[in-house]
Design a protein around this motif. Structure first.
Motif, PDB file in Angstrom:
ATOM      1  N   ALA A   1     -26.267  31.994 -67.400  1.00 12.26           N
ATOM      2  CA  ALA A   1     -26.605  31.583 -65.948  1.00 12.26           C
ATOM      3  C   ALA A   1     -28.062  32.005 -65.683  1.00 12.26           C
ATOM      4  CB  ALA A   1     -25.967  32.459 -64.922  1.00 12.26           C
ATOM      5  N   SER A   2     -28.688  32.865 -66.885  1.00 15.58           N
ATOM      6  CA  SER A   2     -29.987  33.522 -66.772  1.00 15.58           C
ATOM      7  C   SER A   2     -31.084  32.348 -67.429  1.00 15.58           C
ATOM      8  CB  SER A   2     -30.131  34.634 -67.368  1.00 15.58           C
ATOM      9  OG  SER A   2     -29.889  34.651 -68.534  1.00 15.58           O
ATOM     10  N   VAL A   3     -30.750  31.346 -68.162  1.00 15.24           N
ATOM     11  CA  VAL A   3     -31.292  30.490 -68.963  1.00 15.24           C
ATOM     12  C   VAL A   3     -32.442  29.855 -67.877  1.00 15.24           C
ATOM     13  CG1 VAL A   3     -31.440  28.478 -70.428  1.00 15.24           C
ATOM     14  CG2 VAL A   3     -29.717  30.155 -70.871  1.00 15.24           C
ATOM     15  N   CYS A   4     -31.853  29.232 -66.918  1.00 14.13           N
ATOM     16  CA  CYS A   4     -32.767  28.379 -66.065  1.00 14.13           C
ATOM     17  C   CYS A   4     -32.053  28.237 -64.616  1.00 14.13           C
ATOM     18  CB  CYS A   4     -33.272  27.286 -66.750  1.00 14.13           C
ATOM     19  SG  CYS A   4     -31.659  26.105 -66.855  1.00 14.13           S
ATOM     20  N   LYS A   5     -32.642  27.899 -63.529  1.00 13.86           N
ATOM     21  CA  LYS A   5     -32.140  27.852 -62.252  1.00 13.86           C
ATOM     22  C   LYS A   5     -30.955  26.655 -62.281  1.00 13.86           C
ATOM     23  CE  LYS A   5     -36.213  29.442 -59.444  1.00 13.86           C
ATOM     24  NZ  LYS A   5     -37.053  29.090 -58.357  1.00 13.86           N
ATOM     25  N   LYS A   6     -31.461  25.691 -63.140  1.00 10.01           N
ATOM     26  CA  LYS A   6     -30.253  24.365 -63.017  1.00 10.01           C
ATOM     27  C   LYS A   6     -28.792  25.020 -63.588  1.00 10.01           C
ATOM     28  CE  LYS A   6     -29.513  20.039 -62.493  1.00 10.01           C
ATOM     29  NZ  LYS A   6     -29.594  19.272 -61.161  1.00 10.01           N
ATOM     30  N   TRP A   7     -28.969  25.687 -64.688  1.00 11.89           N
ATOM     31  CA  TRP A   7     -27.724  26.118 -65.294  1.00 11.89           C
ATOM     32  C   TRP A   7     -27.057  27.335 -64.262  1.00 11.89           C
ATOM     33  CZ3 TRP A   7     -27.329  27.006 -71.240  1.00 11.89           C
ATOM     34  CH2 TRP A   7     -27.651  25.914 -71.781  1.00 11.89           C
ATOM     35  N   ASN A   8     -27.826  28.246 -63.754  1.00 14.93           N
ATOM     36  CA  ASN A   8     -27.481  29.114 -62.784  1.00 14.93           C
ATOM     37  C   ASN A   8     -26.511  28.406 -61.669  1.00 14.93           C
ATOM     38  OD1 ASN A   8     -27.456  32.298 -62.003  1.00 14.93           O
ATOM     39  ND2 ASN A   8     -28.251  30.935 -60.208  1.00 14.93           N
ATOM     40  N   GLY A   9     -27.672  27.530 -60.941  1.00 19.23           N
ATOM     41  CA  GLY A   9     -26.774  26.663 -59.970  1.00 19.23           C
ATOM     42  C   GLY A   9     -25.330  26.009 -60.436  1.00 19.23           C
ATOM     43  N   GLU A  10     -25.204  25.545 -61.312  1.00 17.69           N
ATOM     44  CA  GLU A  10     -23.951  24.934 -61.836  1.00 17.69           C
ATOM     45  C   GLU A  10     -22.984  25.854 -62.032  1.00 17.69           C
ATOM     46  OE1 GLU A  10     -23.098  21.789 -61.796  1.00 17.69           O
ATOM     47  OE2 GLU A  10     -24.722  20.715 -61.398  1.00 17.69           O
ATOM     48  N   ILE A  11     -23.269  27.051 -62.743  1.00  9.94           N
ATOM     49  CA  ILE A  11     -22.310  27.934 -63.471  1.00  9.94           C
ATOM     50  C   ILE A  11     -21.906  28.708 -61.981  1.00  9.94           C
ATOM     51  CG2 ILE A  11     -22.126  29.977 -64.385  1.00  9.94           C
ATOM     52  CD1 ILE A  11     -23.880  28.896 -66.597  1.00  9.94           C
ATOM     53  N   MET A  12     -22.579  28.844 -61.033  1.00  5.76           N
ATOM     54  CA  MET A  12     -21.913  29.601 -59.650  1.00  5.76           C
ATOM     55  C   MET A  12     -21.369  28.911 -58.859  1.00  5.76           C
ATOM     56  SD  MET A  12     -23.027  32.605 -60.526  1.00  5.76           S
ATOM     57  CE  MET A  12     -22.750  33.559 -59.008  1.00  5.76           C
ATOM     58  N   LEU A  13     -21.418  27.516 -59.255  1.00  5.41           N
ATOM     59  CA  LEU A  13     -20.427  26.656 -57.983  1.00  5.41           C
ATOM     60  C   LEU A  13     -19.002  26.948 -58.259  1.00  5.41           C
ATOM     61  CD1 LEU A  13     -22.365  23.416 -58.133  1.00  5.41           C
ATOM     62  CD2 LEU A  13     -22.448  24.775 -56.202  1.00  5.41           C
TER      63      LEU A  13
ATOM     64  N   ILE B   1     -29.070  19.545 -70.113  1.00  6.15           N
ATOM     65  CA  ILE B   1     -29.569  19.756 -71.287  1.00  6.15           C
ATOM     66  C   ILE B   1     -30.440  18.490 -71.837  1.00  6.15           C
ATOM     67  CG2 ILE B   1     -28.742  19.941 -73.874  1.00  6.15           C
ATOM     68  CD1 ILE B   1     -26.195  21.236 -73.020  1.00  6.15           C
ATOM     69  N   PRO B   2     -31.624  18.817 -72.203  1.00  6.59           N
ATOM     70  CA  PRO B   2     -32.387  17.663 -72.396  1.00  6.59           C
ATOM     71  C   PRO B   2     -31.925  16.546 -73.620  1.00  6.59           C
ATOM     72  CG  PRO B   2     -33.705  19.565 -72.464  1.00  6.59           C
ATOM     73  CD  PRO B   2     -32.347  19.877 -72.246  1.00  6.59           C
ATOM     74  N   GLY B   3     -31.840  15.330 -73.272  1.00  4.64           N
ATOM     75  CA  GLY B   3     -31.248  14.255 -74.034  1.00  4.64           C
ATOM     76  C   GLY B   3     -29.847  14.155 -73.829  1.00  4.64           C
ATOM     77  N   LEU B   4     -29.156  14.518 -72.766  1.00  8.66           N
ATOM     78  CA  LEU B   4     -27.522  14.577 -72.921  1.00  8.66           C
ATOM     79  C   LEU B   4     -27.434  14.177 -71.390  1.00  8.66           C
ATOM     80  CD1 LEU B   4     -25.921  17.258 -74.748  1.00  8.66           C
ATOM     81  CD2 LEU B   4     -25.985  14.816 -75.463  1.00  8.66           C
ATOM     82  N   PRO B   5     -26.622  13.121 -71.115  1.00  8.23           N
ATOM     83  CA  PRO B   5     -26.327  13.126 -69.749  1.00  8.23           C
ATOM     84  C   PRO B   5     -25.457  14.217 -69.058  1.00  8.23           C
ATOM     85  CG  PRO B   5     -25.327  11.250 -71.381  1.00  8.23           C
ATOM     86  CD  PRO B   5     -25.863  12.321 -72.075  1.00  8.23           C
ATOM     87  N   ASN B   6     -25.753  14.479 -67.845  1.00  8.74           N
ATOM     88  CA  ASN B   6     -25.214  15.711 -67.420  1.00  8.74           C
ATOM     89  C   ASN B   6     -23.767  15.953 -67.291  1.00  8.74           C
ATOM     90  OD1 ASN B   6     -27.887  16.417 -66.506  1.00  8.74           O
ATOM     91  ND2 ASN B   6     -27.759  15.862 -64.299  1.00  8.74           N
TER      92      ASN B   6
END
Length: 362
Positions: free
Chosen positions: A28-40, A4-9
């Protein structure tokens, strides 16, 4: 790239793990980064450690239709078309899962469903049109909101089998009957992560219409009946020991004879619950005792489960067409008084017959 831009991960991840269950697929469909995190797998573990997981009930439930009577009135009734319905006990919401792409006209009759992690696994059943026994496996992921095909169940045709999971990755399928109505004593294990089936040693006895429960860390195959007994249920159980790779017979496990084990489930603190006659009983090793009577007017129980400190029961009266849901609080002891059921409000669309069900912690 920041989650999330502006926030520490780490702060952004704390935001993501607080999303409602029904919003995971959208996130999960917002972006590849979110999808990667949510699917872990770590994402679900982090939600669980933080106390943010939610228990949902998934059910194989019939559609409800309106019929017009000759005198002009209308009435609701359960159809023979089954779909997957989901109930969130915390907020009382109900919704349908999307249909399996290969089975858009309805689920296989008498299929089994089990929860494994964030997956709902649909196994076997009969084609609703041809009654052909199916060995197919379909997996719905609550995170991605999508279906995938699993490896087919191996071996001879199998119907009316018992099925349960350890809620993590392993599923056991046991008993049932073959295409000639012969009761079976064979058993299989399915690794939902590897998508692989393993043949287990045969059980001691044939067990048609048995119930499999993961109880105190081991798979228990309860009741059922051999070919020659046809419908006269046994009261024993077999427990699979993964250390010795053998089944162990436990006599008089149910303490009653000729009673279907279909409602037997494990609840909190490793206790077993089961409908017996007009009561719900609890097993406190080694004995069973009456916990409460059935809800007033209920004569037929389609489904019983335990979640969030409550028993959830779906049943109907002798002359009712639709089914009602009830909850019994297990957390509060009433100083020896008989516990009382409370009716769970459900819309008519979710008052159809429940053929099978399971719980998932997501």
């Amino acid at each position: 790239m920041d989650l999330i831009p502006g926030l520490p991960n780490d702060i952004a991840l704390e935001c993501l793990i607080r999303l409602p269950v029904d919003q995971f697929s959208k996130a999960a469909s917002v972006c590849k980064k979110w999808n990667g995190e949510i699917m872990l797998p770590e994402f679900r573990r982090r939600r669980k450690v933080s106390g943010l997981t939610r228990t949902v009930l998934a059910m194989v439930q019939s559609m409800v239709a309106t019929v017009k009577k000759p005198e002009g009135d209308t009435a609701l009734f359960s159809t023979q078309v089954y779909r997957l319905s989901v109930c969130d006990p915390e907020n009382g919401s109900w919704y349908d899962l999307p249909p399996i792409p290969e089975l858009i006209d309805g689920l296989p009759r008498f299929c089994r469903i089990v929860g494994v992690g964030s997956d709902l696994v649909v196994i076997g059943g009969c084609d609703p049109d041809t009654w052909r026994v199916m060995d197919c496996v379909f997996v719905y992921n609550f995170i991605s909101g999508s279906w995938r095909r699993g490896a087919d169940m191996p071996g001879q045709q199998r119907s009316f089998f018992g099925c349960a999971s350890d809620s993590d990755r392993m599923i056991v399928v046991a008993g049932g009957h073959d295409d000639e109505k012969n009761a079976m004593k064979s058993a299989l294990s399915y690794d939902a992560v590897k998508d692989e089936w393993i043949t287990l040693p045969d059980m001691v006895m044939e067990r048609d219409e048995c119930k499999v429960v993961f109880h105190k860390g081991k798979f228990h195959v309860i009741g059922g009946y051999p070919t020659w007994a046809q419908g006269h249920f046994e009261n024993d159980a077999e427990v699979f020991d993964t250390a010795t790779w053998q089944w162990r017979l436990e006599d008089d496990f149910l303490s009653v004879i000729n009673t279907s084990p279909h409602s037997c489930i494990e609840g909190d603190a490793g206790r077993l619950y089961m409908c017996r006659g007009g009561d719900v009983a609890v097993k406190e090793d080694p004995t069973w005792r009456k916990l409460a009577g059935l809800p007033a007017g209920i004569t037929s129980v389609a489904y019983l489960t335990a979640c969030q400190g409550k028993l959830i029961l779906v049943g109907r009266g002798q002359f009712d067409e639709l089914y009602s849901s009830y909850a019994l609080d297990l957390d509060v002891e009433s100083d020896g008084k008989v516990k009382k059921w409370t009716k769970v409000e459900t819309s008519d669309g979710y008052s159809g017959h429940v053929q099978y069900g399971c719980c998932l912690e997501i």
